[in-house]
Write an enzyme that holds these catalytic residues in place. Structure first.
Site, PDB file in Angstrom:
ATOM      1  N   SER A   1       9.891 -36.245 -12.953  1.00  0.00           N
ATOM      2  CA  SER A   1       9.763 -37.514 -13.675  1.00  0.00           C
ATOM      3  C   SER A   1       9.068 -38.542 -12.770  1.00  0.00           C
ATOM      4  O   SER A   1       7.977 -38.272 -12.273  1.00  0.00           O
ATOM      5  CB  SER A   1      11.146 -37.993 -14.136  1.00  0.00           C
ATOM      6  OG  SER A   1      11.024 -39.051 -15.041  1.00  0.00           O
TER       7      SER A   1
ATOM      8  N   ASP B   1       8.819 -24.033 -36.094  1.00  0.00           N
ATOM      9  CA  ASP B   1       9.549 -23.112 -35.219  1.00  0.00           C
ATOM     10  C   ASP B   1       8.963 -21.698 -35.272  1.00  0.00           C
ATOM     11  O   ASP B   1       8.807 -21.031 -34.246  1.00  0.00           O
ATOM     12  CB  ASP B   1      11.049 -23.107 -35.603  1.00  0.00           C
ATOM     13  CG  ASP B   1      11.881 -22.204 -34.714  1.00  0.00           C
ATOM     14  OD1 ASP B   1      11.345 -21.723 -33.688  1.00  0.00           O
ATOM     15  OD2 ASP B   1      13.061 -21.973 -35.029  1.00  0.00           O
TER      16      ASP B   1
ATOM     17  N   ASP C   1       5.304 -19.469 -33.543  1.00  0.00           N
ATOM     18  CA  ASP C   1       5.167 -18.599 -32.371  1.00  0.00           C
ATOM     19  C   ASP C   1       5.714 -17.193 -32.648  1.00  0.00           C
ATOM     20  O   ASP C   1       5.803 -16.368 -31.736  1.00  0.00           O
ATOM     21  CB  ASP C   1       5.857 -19.220 -31.144  1.00  0.00           C
ATOM     22  CG  ASP C   1       7.328 -19.555 -31.411  1.00  0.00           C
ATOM     23  OD1 ASP C   1       7.893 -19.039 -32.397  1.00  0.00           O
ATOM     24  OD2 ASP C   1       7.910 -20.334 -30.634  1.00  0.00           O
TER      25      ASP C   1
ATOM     26  N   ASP D   1      13.700 -19.547 -33.091  1.00  0.00           N
ATOM     27  CA  ASP D   1      14.678 -19.705 -32.009  1.00  0.00           C
ATOM     28  C   ASP D   1      14.895 -21.182 -31.681  1.00  0.00           C
ATOM     29  O   ASP D   1      15.389 -21.520 -30.607  1.00  0.00           O
ATOM     30  CB  ASP D   1      14.209 -18.950 -30.756  1.00  0.00           C
ATOM     31  CG  ASP D   1      12.815 -19.382 -30.326  1.00  0.00           C
ATOM     32  OD1 ASP D   1      12.210 -20.249 -31.014  1.00  0.00           O
ATOM     33  OD2 ASP D   1      12.316 -18.879 -29.307  1.00  0.00           O
TER      34      ASP D   1
ATOM     35  N   ILE E   1      12.690 -23.235 -30.896  1.00  0.00           N
ATOM     36  CA  ILE E   1      11.778 -23.652 -29.829  1.00  0.00           C
ATOM     37  C   ILE E   1      10.347 -23.612 -30.371  1.00  0.00           C
ATOM     38  O   ILE E   1       9.909 -22.581 -30.885  1.00  0.00           O
ATOM     39  CB  ILE E   1      11.889 -22.715 -28.609  1.00  0.00           C
ATOM     40  CG1 ILE E   1      13.297 -22.830 -28.001  1.00  0.00           C
ATOM     41  CG2 ILE E   1      10.833 -23.046 -27.571  1.00  0.00           C
ATOM     42  CD1 ILE E   1      13.576 -21.788 -26.953  1.00  0.00           C
TER      43      ILE E   1
ATOM     44  N   ASP F   1       9.946 -32.421 -24.039  1.00  0.00           N
ATOM     45  CA  ASP F   1      10.256 -33.565 -23.181  1.00  0.00           C
ATOM     46  C   ASP F   1      10.122 -34.851 -23.985  1.00  0.00           C
ATOM     47  O   ASP F   1       9.036 -35.198 -24.443  1.00  0.00           O
ATOM     48  CB  ASP F   1       9.289 -33.564 -21.988  1.00  0.00           C
ATOM     49  CG  ASP F   1       9.643 -34.595 -20.944  1.00  0.00           C
ATOM     50  OD1 ASP F   1      10.063 -35.715 -21.311  1.00  0.00           O
ATOM     51  OD2 ASP F   1       9.478 -34.301 -19.747  1.00  0.00           O
TER      52      ASP F   1
ATOM     53  N   HIS G   1      13.316 -32.918 -20.587  1.00  0.00           N
ATOM     54  CA  HIS G   1      12.768 -33.654 -19.454  1.00  0.00           C
ATOM     55  C   HIS G   1      13.432 -33.179 -18.147  1.00  0.00           C
ATOM     56  O   HIS G   1      14.623 -33.405 -17.940  1.00  0.00           O
ATOM     57  CB  HIS G   1      13.031 -35.140 -19.676  1.00  0.00           C
ATOM     58  CG  HIS G   1      12.377 -36.029 -18.681  1.00  0.00           C
ATOM     59  ND1 HIS G   1      11.013 -36.055 -18.489  1.00  0.00           N
ATOM     60  CD2 HIS G   1      12.888 -36.936 -17.821  1.00  0.00           C
ATOM     61  CE1 HIS G   1      10.731 -36.937 -17.552  1.00  0.00           C
ATOM     62  NE2 HIS G   1      11.841 -37.490 -17.129  1.00  0.00           N
TER      63      HIS G   1
END
Ligand SMILES: *[C@@H]1O[C@H](CO)[C@@H](O)[C@H](O)[C@H]1NC(C)=O
Ligand SMILES: *[C@@H]1O[C@H](CO)[C@@H](O)[C@H](O)[C@H]1NC(C)=O
Ligand SMILES: *[C@@H]1O[C@H](CO)[C@@H](O)[C@H](O)[C@H]1NC(C)=O
Ligand SMILES: *[C@@H]1O[C@H](CO)[C@@H](O)[C@H](O)[C@H]1NC(C)=O
Length: 521
Positions: free
Chosen positions: A192, A255, A258, A262, A264, A402, A442
């Site tokens: 950060s 989602d 990809d 999941d 993500i 993030d 993050h």
């Protein structure tokens, strides 16, 4: 303008140069207190045994509880230094030196987070336990707010870049005095604002570190703070329940892109999120959004452009709003975005009651840019040629979930450096490698199903193998020339996932039921 005239002369008592074995570690630690270093206002050294704690001399410490008690699992010589960086500024530096026989010749430096003011005890605890002489610093002021910035521009300069530099110089002198020989290699680990300090250090003081691990660096700081404020103000148009709708819809739309459901979003750039799908027909209801709210979501997911159409800040990664940690409320909670608020209050306007107007934007950025001419903080200069030419290695990672700093910023900076130095990908690989980590929030924490632990800090070191450990991978790169091609992450130590070095992409292989890295070209 500053720093160049810093001359450090160390007067080390002769007996400190005697062979290390002549004195015990505890004796040599006590002697360190009489080390004489230019500009050092106070220096205190004491021996802290493994697992014993001491109360740190500050109002905050990153990674410490409210009791401010610090400890580590090995014996260390603790050195507390106050270094005068100018007539109106000073930085507190803390160095933890493991016993001589536990030291492998390496230094590990750390930085701060947010507006800093807190020494990073996460790294101080971790470094000595893996044989590094480790240091932290408070970035030039004590405390988590930006109030000190109004006292003196010198304090802002410390925060921007100088505090880390003098901490590195001071630590190297103390290492030499304690062990009776200079260090072999110096490393840096920060995330950060700490990531920004690392990248900025590579630019300003390329000789300080041989290897820099920079997570989610808060580069281009002013524009990022402005972008965060704009997102924060827009987010106030939605209730927490409205956000639940948006999160579900982001997952529904993106989602599976990809190949795997999941929770993500592996590649945020593949996600062209359409918030209009959530528009209410007619009046606002609980299961849909008003036009004004849809527009607010669009604002949050849009890059920020200047008056001439130039990019000022990349968009928030779609999927970042899924972050369910305390960080979420920094941007999407009911309060103003605190880091930015302090910046405009104490650096730009010197008005502790200033609040952003609903149309906060380019005017406020222009005002901040005027101050930038005096206290350059933004840290977006892509000319890392000096660091590159002296053989420095920069290993960077950024979570694609993030909420504070979009991963697009790290991509943008990497590409800017590549163009500024005219380096083809193979030459970039010699000094600068970037890993985008799907599902990572993050700096640390991440989606339940993600594999965000890559050895970027003590609590994320799930494996000591350098193919799964960002700091050890950096050490290998610096000392043996072999940089990481992939990094294997995990959350629970059991399920792992391969993370890819940009520009390779993370691709799901249905047959193998696993992720692999595929070259983009
Ligand atoms: C450091 O700054 C303080 C406060 O201005 C001053 O009292 C002190 O003499 C300075 N020390 C050194 C070594 O410059
Ligand atoms: C310090 O604490 C750790 C964890 O409780 C323990 O494994 C270790 O033996 C302790 N070390 C010493 C020197 O007491
Ligand atoms: C900010 O305002 C305070 C109080 O009015 C003043 O003492 C201080 O010098 C100002 N800071 C700057 C950087 O002008
Ligand atoms: C890694 O090494 C450190 C220091 O030797 C040790 O304390 C730690 O348990 C190891 N971690 C793993 C996951 O093996």
């Amino acid at each position: 303008m500053f720093g160049a005239q810093l001359s450090l002369v160390v007067t080390v008592l002769l007996r400190l140069l005697a062979p290390a074995a002549a004195f015990t570690d505890a004796q040599r630690c006590a002697s360190l207190a009489s080390t004489n270093i230019d500009n050092v206002h106070s220096l205190d050294a004491f021996y802290l045994r493994a697992n014993e704690s001491y109360r740190v001399p500050a109002v905050c410490g990153k990674g410490l509880g409210a009791d401010l008690l610090a400890q580590t699992s090995v014996n260390v010589c603790v050195v507390n230094v106050v270094y005068n960086t100018s007539l109106t500024s000073a930085t507190r530096i803390e160095v933890w030196l493991p016993d001589s026989e536990e030291w492998y010749g390496r230094i590990l430096g750390s930085g701060g987070a947010g507006l800093t003011g807190c020494v990073d005890y996460d790294n101080l605890r971790w470094g000595p336990s893996i044989h590094f002489a480790t240091f932290g610093h408070d970035g030039g002021h004590d405390g988590t707010t930006g109030a000190a910035f109004a006292q003196s521009d010198e304090i802002i300069v410390d925060y921007a870049t100088r505090a880390l530099h003098v901490a590195a110089l001071t630590s190297k002198l103390l290492v030499r005095a304690y062990y009776g020989r200079p260090h072999d290699k110096a490393y840096y680990n920060g995330c950060s604002n700490g990531g920004r300090q690392g990248v900025r250090n590579a630019h300003d003081y390329p000789d300080d570190f041989d290897g820099i691990l920079a997570g989610a660096p808060a580069l281009n700081l002013i524009n990022q703070l402005a972008q965060g404020t704009i997102a924060n103000l827009a987010s106030h148009k939605l209730s927490d329940d409205d956000w639940v709708l948006v999160k579900k819809e982001v997952l529904r739309q993106c989602d599976g892109l990809d190949g795997l459901h999941d929770e993500i979003v592996t590649d945020p750039d593949a996600c062209q999120f359409l918030p209009e799908v959530l528009l209410c027909q007619g009046a606002k209801r609980a299961d849909c959004l008003s036009s004004e709210q849809v527009e607010a979501v669009r604002t949050i997911h849009s890059p920020l452009y200047g008056n001439s159409g130039e990019l000022l800040a990349p968009r928030l990664d779609p999927g970042a709003e899924l972050d369910d940690t305390v960080l979420w409320s920094i941007i999407f909670g009911p309060s103003f975005y605190g880091f930015a608020l302090d910046w405009w209050r104490y650096v730009v306007y010197n008005d502790s009651s200033w609040e952003p107007s609903p149309d906060f934007g380019l005017k406020e950025i222009a005002d901040a840019d005027k101050r930038e001419a005096e206290v350059y903080v933004s840290s977006f200069d892509p000319d890392l040629s000096a660091f590159c030419e002296r053989g420095g290695k920069l290993l960077s990672y950024h979570g694609t979930r993030d909420i504070l700093i979009p991963s697009g910023l790290s991509l943008w900076y990497y590409q800017r450096v590549q163009r500024a130095l005219s380096l083809p990908p193979s030459a970039m690989d010699d000094f600068y490698r970037l890993f985008l980590i799907p599902g990572m929030n993050h700096c640390n924490l991440g989606a339940a199903a993600s594999a965000w632990k890559i050895g970027q800090g003590g609590s994320s070191a799930w494996s000591n193998s350098s193919d799964s450990h960002a700091l050890f991978a950096l050490v290998d790169w610096v000392e043996h020339g072999a940089g990481p091609e992939t990094l294997r992450g995990s959350t629970d130590g059991a399920v792992t996932r391969l993370h890819c070095k940009y520009p390779a992409r993370s691709v799901w292989q249905p047959d193998a039921q696993d992720w692999t890295c595929v070259e983009s070209q």
